[in-house]
Design a protein around this motif. Structure first.
Motif, PDB file in Angstrom:
ATOM      1  N   UNK A  52      34.462  -2.691  -4.154  1.00 22.85           N
ATOM      2  CA  UNK A  52      34.697  -2.620  -2.716  1.00 22.85           C
ATOM      3  C   UNK A  52      33.600  -1.824  -2.024  1.00 22.85           C
ATOM      4  N   UNK A  53      33.237  -0.710  -2.610  1.00 19.14           N
ATOM      5  CA  UNK A  53      32.166   0.116  -2.038  1.00 19.14           C
ATOM      6  C   UNK A  53      30.837  -0.643  -2.058  1.00 19.14           C
ATOM      7  N   UNK A  54      30.582  -1.363  -3.135  1.00 16.19           N
ATOM      8  CA  UNK A  54      29.350  -2.150  -3.216  1.00 16.19           C
ATOM      9  C   UNK A  54      29.333  -3.249  -2.152  1.00 16.19           C
ATOM     10  N   UNK A  55      30.472  -3.879  -1.912  1.00  9.05           N
ATOM     11  CA  UNK A  55      30.550  -4.930  -0.908  1.00  9.05           C
ATOM     12  C   UNK A  55      30.339  -4.364   0.496  1.00  9.05           C
ATOM     13  N   UNK A  56      30.895  -3.207   0.772  1.00  5.33           N
ATOM     14  CA  UNK A  56      30.694  -2.569   2.075  1.00  5.33           C
ATOM     15  C   UNK A  56      29.228  -2.175   2.254  1.00  5.33           C
ATOM     16  N   UNK A  57      28.625  -1.652   1.202  1.00  2.00           N
ATOM     17  CA  UNK A  57      27.210  -1.263   1.263  1.00  2.00           C
ATOM     18  C   UNK A  57      26.319  -2.481   1.493  1.00  2.00           C
ATOM     19  N   UNK A  58      26.632  -3.585   0.822  1.00  4.57           N
ATOM     20  CA  UNK A  58      25.867  -4.818   1.009  1.00  4.57           C
ATOM     21  C   UNK A  58      26.021  -5.333   2.437  1.00  4.57           C
ATOM     22  N   UNK A  59      27.233  -5.260   2.979  1.00  9.30           N
ATOM     23  CA  UNK A  59      27.471  -5.717   4.351  1.00  9.30           C
ATOM     24  C   UNK A  59      26.680  -4.873   5.346  1.00  9.30           C
ATOM     25  N   UNK A  60      26.608  -3.570   5.117  1.00  8.97           N
ATOM     26  CA  UNK A  60      25.830  -2.697   5.999  1.00  8.97           C
ATOM     27  C   UNK A  60      24.344  -3.050   5.907  1.00  8.97           C
ATOM     28  N   UNK A  61      23.877  -3.354   4.708  1.00  6.92           N
ATOM     29  CA  UNK A  61      22.476  -3.742   4.539  1.00  6.92           C
ATOM     30  C   UNK A  61      22.148  -5.043   5.252  1.00  6.92           C
ATOM     31  N   UNK A  62      23.035  -6.021   5.156  1.00  2.00           N
ATOM     32  CA  UNK A  62      22.826  -7.299   5.850  1.00  2.00           C
ATOM     33  C   UNK A  62      22.853  -7.075   7.358  1.00  2.00           C
ATOM     34  N   UNK A  63      23.791  -6.251   7.808  1.00  8.96           N
ATOM     35  CA  UNK A  63      23.875  -5.964   9.239  1.00  8.96           C
ATOM     36  C   UNK A  63      22.673  -5.198   9.756  1.00  8.96           C
ATOM     37  N   UNK A  64      22.082  -4.361   8.927  1.00  5.11           N
ATOM     38  CA  UNK A  64      20.903  -3.606   9.342  1.00  5.11           C
ATOM     39  C   UNK A  64      19.658  -4.488   9.396  1.00  5.11           C
ATOM     40  N   UNK A  65      19.653  -5.583   8.691  1.00  2.00           N
ATOM     41  CA  UNK A  65      18.500  -6.480   8.690  1.00  2.00           C
ATOM     42  C   UNK A  65      18.454  -7.329   9.961  1.00  2.00           C
ATOM     43  N   UNK A  66      19.603  -7.548  10.606  1.00  2.00           N
ATOM     44  CA  UNK A  66      19.667  -8.397  11.796  1.00  2.00           C
ATOM     45  C   UNK A  66      18.795  -7.884  12.945  1.00  2.00           C
TER      46      UNK A  66
END
Length: 82
Positions: A52-66
């Motif tokens: 779950x923590x890894x998925x949240x971290x990945x989502x933040x990374x994708x959102x930061x790339x936008x």
């Protein structure tokens, strides 16, 4: 052949504004969708796991790339001549 006459590299997501808006908005929506899954589990009271923590971290990374795609900072700085 003179130095510095090479053509600049073509941007990954295209150079047009509509291409960048479409790609940036798609990344933001993807980040929201990825983040929503573990967030709903945590709202139900399920303790977060490493996945779950890894998925949240990945989502933040994708959102930061936008915003990077939207701003298109590559090649906007002028090079100073020596």
């Amino acid at each position: 052949m003179e130095r510095g006459t090479e053509a600049p590299p073509k941007p990954l997501f295209g150079g047009c504004w509509s291409c960048r808006v479409l790609s940036g908005a798609g990344l933001l929506l993807a980040a929201a969708w990825i983040y929503q899954g573990p967030r709903m589990r945590m709202k139900r009271g399920i303790p977060p796991t490493m996945g779950t923590i890894a998925q949240i971290t990945f989502a933040i990374g994708v959102g930061a790339w936008a915003p990077v795609i939207l701003a298109d900072p590559v090649g906007k700085q002028l090079r100073k001549e020596p």
